[in-house]
Design a protein around this motif. Structure first.
Motif, PDB file in Angstrom:
ATOM      1  N   PRO A  45       7.930   2.456   4.494  1.00 52.88           N
ATOM      2  CA  PRO A  45       7.585   1.069   5.115  1.00 52.88           C
ATOM      3  C   PRO A  45       8.550   0.794   6.265  1.00 52.88           C
ATOM      4  O   PRO A  45       8.180   0.284   7.226  1.00 52.88           O
ATOM      5  CB  PRO A  45       7.502   0.125   4.054  1.00 52.88           C
ATOM      6  N   ARG A  46       9.659   1.389   6.024  1.00 47.98           N
ATOM      7  CA  ARG A  46      10.699   1.120   7.099  1.00 47.98           C
ATOM      8  C   ARG A  46      10.540   1.625   8.533  1.00 47.98           C
ATOM      9  O   ARG A  46      10.793   1.337   9.647  1.00 47.98           O
ATOM     10  CB  ARG A  46      11.879   1.527   6.740  1.00 47.98           C
ATOM     11  N   TYR A  75       1.367  -1.483   1.519  1.00 46.64           N
ATOM     12  CA  TYR A  75       1.657  -0.591   2.566  1.00 46.64           C
ATOM     13  C   TYR A  75       0.556  -0.621   3.625  1.00 46.64           C
ATOM     14  O   TYR A  75       0.698  -0.780   4.811  1.00 46.64           O
ATOM     15  CB  TYR A  75       1.862   1.005   2.405  1.00 46.64           C
ATOM     16  N   ILE A  76      -0.922  -0.363   3.395  1.00 41.77           N
ATOM     17  CA  ILE A  76      -1.989  -0.360   4.069  1.00 41.77           C
ATOM     18  C   ILE A  76      -2.069  -1.798   4.711  1.00 41.77           C
ATOM     19  O   ILE A  76      -2.357  -1.981   5.951  1.00 41.77           O
ATOM     20  CB  ILE A  76      -3.230  -0.128   3.301  1.00 41.77           C
ATOM     21  N   GLY A  77      -1.783  -2.998   3.832  1.00 41.22           N
ATOM     22  CA  GLY A  77      -1.841  -4.192   4.621  1.00 41.22           C
ATOM     23  C   GLY A  77      -0.854  -4.355   5.809  1.00 41.22           C
ATOM     24  O   GLY A  77      -1.083  -5.035   6.758  1.00 41.22           O
ATOM     25  N   THR A  78       0.334  -4.100   5.430  1.00 42.78           N
ATOM     26  CA  THR A  78       1.722  -4.092   6.439  1.00 42.78           C
ATOM     27  C   THR A  78       1.412  -3.419   7.718  1.00 42.78           C
ATOM     28  O   THR A  78       1.308  -3.888   8.529  1.00 42.78           O
ATOM     29  CB  THR A  78       2.835  -3.471   5.792  1.00 42.78           C
ATOM     30  N   PHE A  79       0.701  -2.181   7.592  1.00 44.23           N
ATOM     31  CA  PHE A  79       0.362  -1.030   8.635  1.00 44.23           C
ATOM     32  C   PHE A  79      -0.691  -1.809   9.217  1.00 44.23           C
ATOM     33  O   PHE A  79      -0.779  -1.784  10.635  1.00 44.23           O
ATOM     34  CB  PHE A  79       0.173   0.096   8.057  1.00 44.23           C
ATOM     35  N   ALA A  80      -1.691  -2.167   8.584  1.00 46.89           N
ATOM     36  CA  ALA A  80      -3.064  -2.805   9.381  1.00 46.89           C
ATOM     37  C   ALA A  80      -2.597  -4.006  10.085  1.00 46.89           C
ATOM     38  O   ALA A  80      -3.129  -4.270  11.451  1.00 46.89           O
ATOM     39  CB  ALA A  80      -3.937  -3.002   8.540  1.00 46.89           C
TER      40      ALA A  80
END
Length: 250
Positions: free
Chosen positions: A56-57, A103-108
């Motif tokens: 995530p970083r 992770y998907i939520g943060t990336f999107a």
């Protein structure tokens, strides 16, 4: 220079994320992400950049380098979307990967905030739908019983459709979850044609926003039905157009 390069210039770079983990051996990458997703990106003039869902970083670094993102589905045996996101308990057989969903939520969210488009496919669409406040429910008739494979489903435009005006397009599904109610920020694009063995469900949706661009399809355009292969997928085509627009701006 091939035809795609001559028509569009350098292919837009698209982040490809999967709920399955990136293997340590490079020769296994195609197996994890599915060669079908890599071919899909190539067929629409896009260049995939494989992104592990473990770091995530580095999300901001990845976002800055790509023109769009595909949240990919997985093959047989992939995780379920987390029922906790719409206020339900896990079933006894639920296979949930909350770390990957987060992770998907943060990336999107980072992609949309930078005006880069996002496409969710199958599990990816289910996760994106739940992140935007949708509720899902288990369904029948949209996945084979007790064996790997895909089921043919026909889709038709939803009343709120903006990017699809066809009728009876055959697609291939493999999902045990269906979108019951879309979140307030989402609008249906396509629904399945109901049959005696499968109820009508939402098969494609979009984000209602003046700038941010997101589409989700709860089927597998990476494995097109032989009847629809020549016509292409309207939502992947729209996503590819958005990616080319983003590439021109960046």
């Amino acid at each position: 220079m091939d035809a795609i390069h001559m028509k569009f210039g350098a292919p837009p770079k698209v982040a490809l994320l999967s709920a399955q983990r990136v293997p340590l051996q490079p020769d296994q990458v195609g197996e994890v992400f599915g060669a079908s997703y890599l071919r899909l990106m190539e067929d629409y003039g896009l260049r995939p950049v494989l992104v592990p869902t473990l770091l995530p970083r580095f999300i901001e670094d990845y976002v800055a380098e790509v023109d769009g993102a595909v949240i990919a589905g997985v093959e047989w045996g992939g995780p379920d979307p987390s029922p906790a996101r719409w206020g339900e308990r896990y079933g006894a057989q639920a296979h949930v990967d909350e770390k990957t969903e987060n992770y998907i939520g943060t990336f999107a969210t980072a992609m949309l905030a930078s005006n880069r488009p996002v496409l969710g496919i199958s599990y990816g669409a289910e996760v994106l739908a739940s992140l935007f406040g949708s509720t899902l429910e288990s369904t029948t008739g949209h996945a084979p019983v007790d064996q790997p494979g895909l089921v043919r489903t026909y889709i038709q435009p939803a009343q709120s459709a903006r990017y699809y005006d066809g009728a009876g397009l055959p697609v291939r599904c493999m999902h045990g979850w269906a979108i019951k109610h879309l979140g307030l920020q989402l609008a249906a694009e396509a629904v399945s044609v109901p049959t005696s063995s499968s109820p009508q469900v939402i098969e494609a949706f979009r984000l209602n926003h003046s700038v941010a661009r997101l589409l989700g399809v709860n089927y597998h355009p990476d494995r097109p039905d032989p009847e629809s292969g020549l016509h292409g997928d309207p939502f992947v085509a729209q996503f590819a157009e958005w990616c080319r627009d983003a590439a021109r701006i960046s």
